[in-house]
Design an enzyme around this catalytic site. Sequence first.
Site, PDB file in Angstrom:
ATOM      1  CG  PHE A   1     -12.603   1.438 -52.372  1.00 23.31           C
ATOM      2  CD1 PHE A   1     -12.032   1.259 -53.631  1.00 23.31           C
ATOM      3  CD2 PHE A   1     -13.218   0.352 -51.771  1.00 23.31           C
ATOM      4  CE1 PHE A   1     -12.073   0.014 -54.260  1.00 23.31           C
ATOM      5  CE2 PHE A   1     -13.271  -0.883 -52.398  1.00 23.31           C
ATOM      6  CZ  PHE A   1     -12.695  -1.052 -53.645  1.00 23.31           C
TER       7      PHE A   1
ATOM      8  CE  LYS B   1     -15.835   8.041 -43.503  1.00 23.31           C
ATOM      9  NZ  LYS B   1     -14.781   7.216 -44.151  1.00 23.31           N
TER      10      LYS B   1
ATOM     11  CD  GLU C   1     -11.359   4.269 -44.377  1.00 26.32           C
ATOM     12  OE1 GLU C   1     -12.306   4.765 -45.016  1.00 26.32           O
ATOM     13  OE2 GLU C   1     -11.497   3.327 -43.566  1.00 26.32           O
TER      14      GLU C   1
ATOM     15  CB  SER D   1     -19.473  -3.649 -47.574  1.00 25.93           C
ATOM     16  OG  SER D   1     -19.202  -3.129 -46.287  1.00 25.93           O
TER      17      SER D   1
ATOM     18  CB  CYS E   1     -21.960  -1.434 -56.361  1.00 33.67           C
ATOM     19  SG  CYS E   1     -22.635  -0.067 -57.289  1.00 33.67           S
TER      20      CYS E   1
ATOM     21  CD  GLU F   1     -19.943  -6.588 -52.969  1.00 28.71           C
ATOM     22  OE1 GLU F   1     -19.875  -6.289 -51.770  1.00 28.71           O
ATOM     23  OE2 GLU F   1     -20.356  -5.816 -53.850  1.00 28.71           O
TER      24      GLU F   1
HETATM   25  P1  NAD Z   1     -17.047  -0.176 -46.854  1.00 30.91           P
HETATM   26  O1  NAD Z   1     -18.369  -0.628 -46.357  1.00 30.91           O
HETATM   27  O2  NAD Z   1     -15.827  -0.835 -46.319  1.00 30.91           O
HETATM   28  O3  NAD Z   1     -16.846   1.402 -46.562  1.00 30.91           O
HETATM   29  C1  NAD Z   1     -17.831   2.349 -46.920  1.00 30.91           C
HETATM   30  C2  NAD Z   1     -17.725   3.534 -45.976  1.00 30.91           C
HETATM   31  O4  NAD Z   1     -17.999   3.093 -44.642  1.00 30.91           O
HETATM   32  C3  NAD Z   1     -16.350   4.187 -45.957  1.00 30.91           C
HETATM   33  O5  NAD Z   1     -16.497   5.574 -45.904  1.00 30.91           O
HETATM   34  C4  NAD Z   1     -15.724   3.629 -44.693  1.00 30.91           C
HETATM   35  O6  NAD Z   1     -14.804   4.510 -44.095  1.00 30.91           O
HETATM   36  C5  NAD Z   1     -16.915   3.399 -43.786  1.00 30.91           C
HETATM   37  N1  NAD Z   1     -16.728   2.262 -42.872  1.00 30.91           N
HETATM   38  C6  NAD Z   1     -15.980   1.146 -43.088  1.00 30.91           C
HETATM   39  N2  NAD Z   1     -16.051   0.327 -42.024  1.00 30.91           N
HETATM   40  C7  NAD Z   1     -16.869   0.921 -41.128  1.00 30.91           C
HETATM   41  C8  NAD Z   1     -17.334   0.548 -39.828  1.00 30.91           C
HETATM   42  N3  NAD Z   1     -16.978  -0.601 -39.250  1.00 30.91           N
HETATM   43  N4  NAD Z   1     -18.167   1.392 -39.194  1.00 30.91           N
HETATM   44  C9  NAD Z   1     -18.538   2.558 -39.766  1.00 30.91           C
HETATM   45  N5  NAD Z   1     -18.114   2.954 -40.981  1.00 30.91           N
HETATM   46  C10 NAD Z   1     -17.294   2.148 -41.665  1.00 30.91           C
HETATM   47  O7  NAD Z   1     -17.095  -0.256 -48.445  1.00 30.91           O
HETATM   48  P2  NAD Z   1     -15.903  -0.046 -49.470  1.00 30.91           P
HETATM   49  O8  NAD Z   1     -14.994  -1.215 -49.405  1.00 30.91           O
HETATM   50  O9  NAD Z   1     -15.345   1.318 -49.342  1.00 30.91           O
HETATM   51  O10 NAD Z   1     -16.719  -0.075 -50.846  1.00 30.91           O
HETATM   52  C11 NAD Z   1     -17.044  -1.266 -51.525  1.00 30.91           C
HETATM   53  C12 NAD Z   1     -18.441  -1.738 -51.160  1.00 30.91           C
HETATM   54  O11 NAD Z   1     -19.387  -0.725 -51.476  1.00 30.91           O
HETATM   55  C13 NAD Z   1     -18.863  -2.953 -51.963  1.00 30.91           C
HETATM   56  O12 NAD Z   1     -19.582  -3.804 -51.102  1.00 30.91           O
HETATM   57  C14 NAD Z   1     -19.772  -2.374 -53.031  1.00 30.91           C
HETATM   58  O13 NAD Z   1     -20.729  -3.274 -53.562  1.00 30.91           O
HETATM   59  C15 NAD Z   1     -20.445  -1.281 -52.265  1.00 30.91           C
HETATM   60  N6  NAD Z   1     -20.989  -0.274 -53.154  1.00 30.91           N
HETATM   61  C16 NAD Z   1     -22.343  -0.237 -53.301  1.00 30.91           C
HETATM   62  C17 NAD Z   1     -22.906   0.681 -54.166  1.00 30.91           C
HETATM   63  C18 NAD Z   1     -24.387   0.740 -54.332  1.00 30.91           C
HETATM   64  O14 NAD Z   1     -24.853   1.703 -54.894  1.00 30.91           O
HETATM   65  N7  NAD Z   1     -25.158  -0.226 -53.870  1.00 30.91           N
HETATM   66  C19 NAD Z   1     -22.097   1.569 -54.877  1.00 30.91           C
HETATM   67  C20 NAD Z   1     -20.712   1.513 -54.689  1.00 30.91           C
HETATM   68  C21 NAD Z   1     -20.170   0.579 -53.817  1.00 30.91           C
END
Ligand code: NAD
Length: 498
Positions: free
Chosen positions: A150, A174, A177, A227, A282, A383
């Site tokens: 997000f 994808k 959401e 994450s 991040c 985090e």
């Molecule tokens: P998230 O892991 O909750 O979601 C990321 C994606 O995975 C979304 O598209 C989501 O729909 C999907 N997802 C969520 N739960 C899932 C599940 N149980 N099974 C399969 N898919 C699932 O992350 P977020 O809250 O959207 O974003 C924030 C996180 O992203 C933070 O941890 C941040 O550090 C990380 N991030 C990392 C980088 C990097 O380059 N390392 C860059 C941006 C964000």
Amino acid sequence: MTGRISHWIDGKPWSGVADRTGDVFDPATGEVSSKVDFASTSEVAEAVAAASRAFPGWRGTSLAGRTKVLFAFRELLSARKGDLAKIVTSEHGKVESDAAGEIARALENVEYACGAAQMLKGGFSENASTGVDVYSIAQPLGVVGVISPFNFPAMVPLWFVPNAIASGNTVVLKPSEKDPSAANFIAELFAEAGLPDGVLNVLHGDKVAVDGLLEHKDVKAISFVGSTPIARYVYETGTRNGKRVQALGGAKNHMVVLPDADLDLAADAAVSAGFGSAGERCMAVSVVVAVGPVGDELVGKVADRISGLRVGNGHEPESEMGPLVTAAHHTRVKSYVDAGVESGASLVVDGRGIEVEGAAGGYWLGPTLFDHVRPEMSIYTDEIFGPVLAVVRAESYAEALELINGNPYGNGTAIFTNDGGAARRFQNEVEVGMVGVNVPIPVPVSYYSFGGWKDSLFGDSHAYGPEGFHFFTRTKVVTSRWLDPSHGGVNLGFPRNS
Ligand code: NAD
């Protein structure tokens, strides 16, 4: 009246009826702004089928033809960046100037992909053996999946999509959401730029959509950002299903301040990198490691700067920090502040009581500063992904380094010092993928690649830049003989070069 956000499949909005939908909120008001369709496995199949159909034609499109589309997209994105920034702010909450910053970085990635012809050049060795030439070709993989988080709804998709399509792949994106509209806007601009139907598809949804892509036999590779627990899951599931996977995860970024540093520069950097985008980056700095005697003065300077920050609706130009993304995330981040107090850290600035005029329903949390944080406290180990900055005191450079290298995350880090030798030592010794020297958010430019170490990245390719092209192509090596073909008869010996 709320709007509907649906998938973009085969060059047009999906016209079906979704079994499930999710609410999308305006984080500054807490109101539902739209409903987003959640894909079931049959919509996953539809999107992958569209991308599969588009693949032969797109793979066969000349490099000139492909880059022409990217150049046109670059122009359209540049012209419409203000509109996209507003969309990002409406669903994410970050202030528009910050949204404009992520789009500026996204544009740089598109510009880099416009140089695909240079990046996709293979090697050629004439006369590797007498009359035998050897050459390599980089070919696309097929249908690739991009799953994004997000916090950068425009930039992260554009870390991957430009290089993927420039290389001749077709894509199913994808997005998160929580803020799905930016992805549709990008897909529409690509269509306007002349991208053929089916080359870029957007599929909305949750775990069902992600699992569908991870399990689909026609998806050849997955680029994931999110994450750490989900990144690990995506990496393990995707590779088990035979896919090439790069999965970028979470972070806990430390900024080390040595005693000889310019403390005003360091305090500016800590506040900018700690509270920009409400800490939902991040590459946000979430831990400041104050080395030696600088702690008290540094904490004072950081606190002074925090008191001047303006928190408010991201659409208002005077706001510097917006709300958190959702009510659930707000509750989670706030619970960490409570836990920090309970565990005995010194709460220097408390953001919990903040009120934003006329926006009582928004997910507000003011900048929060803890001092004397210990490595066993949850505000240090986890985090938080919010506007919560922890200051840890360290006796020496060695203690600071040990702290960082002992941390499971390894995304970004920075050192503030005027000692070139110390900085050189730090860049050499620290176990983190992206390092800043007097630069708090060392996000690599588009012609390098982005990626952390340890639990911040699963897989071995970083995002975008040269590694992005590497990830989205596979190499074929051809050994050919045209002149003087030898008629030496049958020879069962292993071929030798001569
Ligand atoms: P998230 O892991 O909750 O979601 C990321 C994606 O995975 C979304 O598209 C989501 O729909 C999907 N997802 C969520 N739960 C899932 C599940 N149980 N099974 C399969 N898919 C699932 O992350 P977020 O809250 O959207 O974003 C924030 C996180 O992203 C933070 O941890 C941040 O550090 C990380 N991030 C990392 C980088 C990097 O380059 N390392 C860059 C941006 C964000």
